[in-house]
Write a protein that holds these residues in place. Structure first.
Motif, short mmCIF file in Angstrom:
data_model
loop_
_atom_site.label_atom_id
_atom_site.label_comp_id
_atom_site.label_asym_id
_atom_site.label_seq_id
_atom_site.Cartn_x
_atom_site.Cartn_y
_atom_site.Cartn_z
N ASP A 1 -50.24 -26.47 -14.29
CA ASP A 1 -51.40 -26.88 -15.08
C ASP A 1 -51.23 -28.31 -15.61
OD1 ASP A 1 -53.00 -24.60 -14.83
OD2 ASP A 1 -52.09 -23.61 -16.56
N LEU A 2 -50.02 -28.61 -16.11
CA LEU A 2 -49.76 -29.93 -16.66
C LEU A 2 -49.89 -31.01 -15.59
CD1 LEU A 2 -46.72 -29.12 -18.98
CD2 LEU A 2 -48.96 -29.96 -19.73
N GLU A 3 -49.34 -30.74 -14.41
CA GLU A 3 -49.41 -31.72 -13.33
C GLU A 3 -50.85 -31.98 -12.91
OE1 GLU A 3 -46.87 -30.20 -10.29
OE2 GLU A 3 -45.02 -30.54 -11.44
N ALA A 4 -51.66 -30.93 -12.89
CA ALA A 4 -53.07 -31.10 -12.51
C ALA A 4 -53.86 -31.85 -13.58
CB ALA A 4 -53.69 -29.73 -12.25
N ALA A 5 -53.46 -31.67 -14.84
CA ALA A 5 -54.22 -32.28 -15.94
C ALA A 5 -53.78 -33.71 -16.24
CB ALA A 5 -54.06 -31.44 -17.21
N ARG A 6 -52.55 -34.05 -15.86
CA ARG A 6 -52.02 -35.37 -16.20
C ARG A 6 -52.88 -36.47 -15.58
NH1 ARG A 6 -47.14 -34.02 -15.63
NH2 ARG A 6 -46.65 -33.71 -17.83
N GLY A 7 -53.25 -37.44 -16.41
CA GLY A 7 -54.12 -38.51 -15.94
C GLY A 7 -55.59 -38.25 -16.18
N THR A 8 -55.93 -37.01 -16.50
CA THR A 8 -57.34 -36.68 -16.76
C THR A 8 -57.60 -36.36 -18.22
OG1 THR A 8 -57.04 -34.31 -16.29
CG2 THR A 8 -57.53 -35.75 -14.41
N VAL A 9 -56.54 -36.07 -19.00
CA VAL A 9 -56.69 -35.80 -20.42
C VAL A 9 -55.69 -36.66 -21.18
CG1 VAL A 9 -57.49 -33.44 -20.03
CG2 VAL A 9 -55.07 -33.85 -20.43
N SER A 10 -55.87 -36.78 -22.49
CA SER A 10 -55.00 -37.62 -23.31
C SER A 10 -53.62 -36.97 -23.47
CB SER A 10 -55.63 -37.83 -24.69
OG SER A 10 -55.62 -36.61 -25.42
N GLU A 11 -52.66 -37.78 -23.93
CA GLU A 11 -51.32 -37.26 -24.19
C GLU A 11 -51.34 -36.19 -25.27
OE1 GLU A 11 -48.37 -37.80 -22.64
OE2 GLU A 11 -49.56 -38.88 -21.16
N VAL A 12 -52.23 -36.37 -26.26
CA VAL A 12 -52.35 -35.37 -27.32
C VAL A 12 -52.80 -34.04 -26.74
CG1 VAL A 12 -53.67 -34.75 -29.38
CG2 VAL A 12 -52.74 -37.06 -29.15
N MET A 13 -53.75 -34.07 -25.82
CA MET A 13 -54.24 -32.84 -25.21
C MET A 13 -53.21 -32.24 -24.26
SD MET A 13 -56.97 -31.97 -26.58
CE MET A 13 -58.29 -32.59 -27.59
N LEU A 14 -52.41 -33.09 -23.61
CA LEU A 14 -51.32 -32.56 -22.79
C LEU A 14 -50.33 -31.78 -23.64
CD1 LEU A 14 -50.53 -35.45 -20.26
CD2 LEU A 14 -51.47 -33.19 -19.72
N ASP A 15 -50.04 -32.30 -24.83
CA ASP A 15 -49.14 -31.58 -25.73
C ASP A 15 -49.74 -30.23 -26.13
OD1 ASP A 15 -46.83 -31.42 -27.71
OD2 ASP A 15 -48.55 -31.28 -29.06
N ARG A 16 -51.04 -30.21 -26.30
CA ARG A 16 -51.72 -28.95 -26.66
C ARG A 16 -51.61 -27.94 -25.54
NH1 ARG A 16 -57.69 -29.47 -29.42
NH2 ARG A 16 -57.88 -27.35 -30.19
N LEU A 17 -51.59 -28.43 -24.29
CA LEU A 17 -51.52 -27.57 -23.11
C LEU A 17 -50.10 -27.10 -22.81
CD1 LEU A 17 -52.71 -26.39 -20.46
CD2 LEU A 17 -52.57 -28.70 -19.49
N ALA A 18 -49.12 -27.91 -23.20
CA ALA A 18 -47.74 -27.67 -22.75
C ALA A 18 -47.11 -26.46 -23.41
CB ALA A 18 -46.89 -28.91 -23.03
N LEU A 19 -46.32 -25.72 -22.61
CA LEU A 19 -45.48 -24.62 -23.10
C LEU A 19 -44.02 -25.01 -22.92
CD1 LEU A 19 -47.36 -21.49 -21.73
CD2 LEU A 19 -47.28 -22.29 -24.09
N ALA B 1 -55.95 -24.71 -18.29
CA ALA B 1 -54.85 -23.81 -18.65
C ALA B 1 -54.91 -22.49 -17.91
CB ALA B 1 -54.87 -23.56 -20.16
N HIS B 2 -55.71 -22.40 -16.85
CA HIS B 2 -55.95 -21.09 -16.25
C HIS B 2 -54.69 -20.48 -15.63
CE1 HIS B 2 -58.27 -17.76 -14.71
NE2 HIS B 2 -57.72 -17.94 -13.52
N ARG B 3 -53.88 -21.29 -14.96
CA ARG B 3 -52.66 -20.74 -14.36
C ARG B 3 -51.74 -20.18 -15.44
NH1 ARG B 3 -53.68 -25.70 -12.20
NH2 ARG B 3 -54.10 -25.90 -9.96
N SER B 4 -51.62 -20.92 -16.53
CA SER B 4 -50.77 -20.47 -17.64
C SER B 4 -51.31 -19.17 -18.23
CB SER B 4 -50.72 -21.54 -18.73
OG SER B 4 -50.29 -22.78 -18.22
N ALA B 5 -52.62 -19.13 -18.48
CA ALA B 5 -53.22 -17.93 -19.07
C ALA B 5 -53.06 -16.73 -18.16
CB ALA B 5 -54.70 -18.19 -19.36
N ALA B 6 -53.22 -16.93 -16.84
CA ALA B 6 -53.08 -15.81 -15.90
C ALA B 6 -51.67 -15.25 -15.93
CB ALA B 6 -53.46 -16.27 -14.49
#
Length: 418
Positions: free
Chosen positions: A50-68, A148-153
């Motif tokens: 999920d992080l790799e797919a989102a990187r470059g499309t959302v802010s660093e703050v939002m990446l932190d929100r996504l990260a586990l 975050a769908h892969r993570s949630a699944a």
């Protein structure tokens, strides 16, 4: 599986959840927590994708929100265990009245039935929401964001395994597979399947649910939170509170977005604020805060001139609106005009000013000399939360187990007729 099919499965499981006893539900929660840790590697692998797919499309703050991380997964498991330790709200007699006719009327807490949650890119919400809904005796339908769908699944797969291990139906927990807008619309209009819908995310998501849903909705989350620094404030305390409220986790709804400063101390305090949030943070290797200043603040310190919408924006970033006001009355008026009703704080040693602020500010949580970041189910002693309600009917503020129940009247008689 289509959204309708999983809704049918959830509805089929809600009876078993309503009948489950406290110990059964607690055992299931503990098994779910164990399963999260057992599946940690699979969850982290999914999260990395999920992080790799989102990187470059959302802010660093939002990446932190996504990260586990292992620590965050351990925190999620601990949150589930804490819910297991909380009192079971189901069956609680909220009010008991014995009438002259001899009938006994008991207002009794009961499960909602099927609770659906639409949320965005925060994987931890998956486990928090599931734990609370299931402990409250309801089936749970989750619809996360595509980022975050892969993570949630992966998280839901582990949680369902824990449910089954404890003997409760895995169908009581469902994750919507379709992450397009169509599935969100299906949940909003799933009358007969969804008993309560909770949107947890940005202003656009919440407004779409409130405007379009035909099922009951609790409005949550958007947080344009204010900290007012009064003329009688301890300025060192105010700086500590503001840095925590803005910077400890700027991507969450209880982060401060606007600082209001009394004009009597603005000339002294604003340079301190600028140094603390910009220069000092940069020197410590931390992200500095961009200050967006009204005209009065611009006359005292440098920063970005505030735009027309800056005092009506939930930045969710290292950005802080700053406005100079003429005392507590103007601060209260500004908050009334611009707040989303989430959390507001006053920093002052003046008890009269504090009482005016606490009494007149119409938000779900109001603070005196404390950070808005405390608006959280765990910090309020509710265990993990389903979200922060900014409405007034049924639930307000952090929503824990009690807010996830409804009630019915149970009447006992001995043959009375009217």
């Amino acid at each position: 599986m289509t959204t309708l099919e999983l809704l049918q499965r959830a509805r089929g499981a809600k009876g078993a959840m309503a009948l489950a006893g406290t110990q059964e539900k607690n055992n299931a929660l503990l098994a779910m927590a164990d399963a999260l840790l057992e599946h940690q590697e699979a969850i982290l692998t999914a999260n990395q994708a999920d992080l790799e797919a989102a990187r470059g499309t959302v802010s660093e703050v939002m990446l932190d929100r996504l990260a586990l991380s292992p620590e965050r997964i351990a925190g999620m498991a601990q949150g589930i265990r804490e819910v297991a330790q909380l009192p079971d709200p189901v069956g609680t007699v909220l009010q008991r009245v014995e009438r002259p006719s001899g009938i006994v009327v008991e207002k009794t807490a009961v499960p909602m039935g099927v609770i659906a949650i639409i949320y965005e890119s925060r994987p931890n919400v998956t486990s928090d929401a599931a734990a609370l809904a299931l402990k409250a005796g309801s089936a749970c339908v989750l619809r996360g964001g595509k980022e975050a769908h892969r993570s949630a699944a992966a998280i839901v797969e582990a949680l369902k395994e824990g449910l089954e291990r404890a003997g409760l139906p895995a169908d009581a927990l469902q994750l919507v597979e379709d992450t397009t807008r169509a599935s969100a619309n299906e949940l909003m209009t799933a009358s007969g399947y969804v008993d309560l819908l909770i949107p947890r995310g940005g202003a656009g998501l919440i407004r779409a649910c409130v405007d379009n849903a035909t099922v009951p909705v609790i409005e949550t989350g958007t947080g344009i939170c204010h900290v007012y620094v009064d003329g009688q404030a301890d300025q060192a305390m105010a700086l500590d509170i503001l840095e925590n409220a803005k910077c400890s986790r700027p991507s969450v709804c209880n982060a401060c977005e606007v600082c209001l400063v009394d004009e009597s101390i603005a000339g002294e305090f604003l340079p301190k604020l600028q140094e603390r949030l910009t220069k000092d943070r940069a020197e410590r290797g931390l992200h500095p805060v961009e200050l967006r200043l009204d005209q009065a603040a611009q006359a005292i310190i440098s920063g970005t001139p505030a735009g027309e919408k800056d005092f009506d924006t939930e930045f969710l970033d290292y950005i802080l609106g700053v406005k100079v006001v003429k005392g507590v009355g103007e601060a209260i008026a500004h908050i009334a005009a611009h707040s989303t009703g989430h959390s507001e704080a006053i920093v002052t040693a003046d008890e009269k000013a504090a009482r005016a602020f606490l009494g007149q500010v119409d938000s779900a949580a109001v603070y005196w000399n404390a950070s808005t970041r405390f608006t959280d189910g765990g910090e309020f002693g509710l265990g993990c939360e389903m979200g922060i309600s900014t409405q007034k009917l049924h639930a307000r503020g952090p929503m824990g187990l009690q807010e996830l129940c409804t009630y019915k009247y149970i009447i006992r008689g001995t043959g009375q007729t009217r």
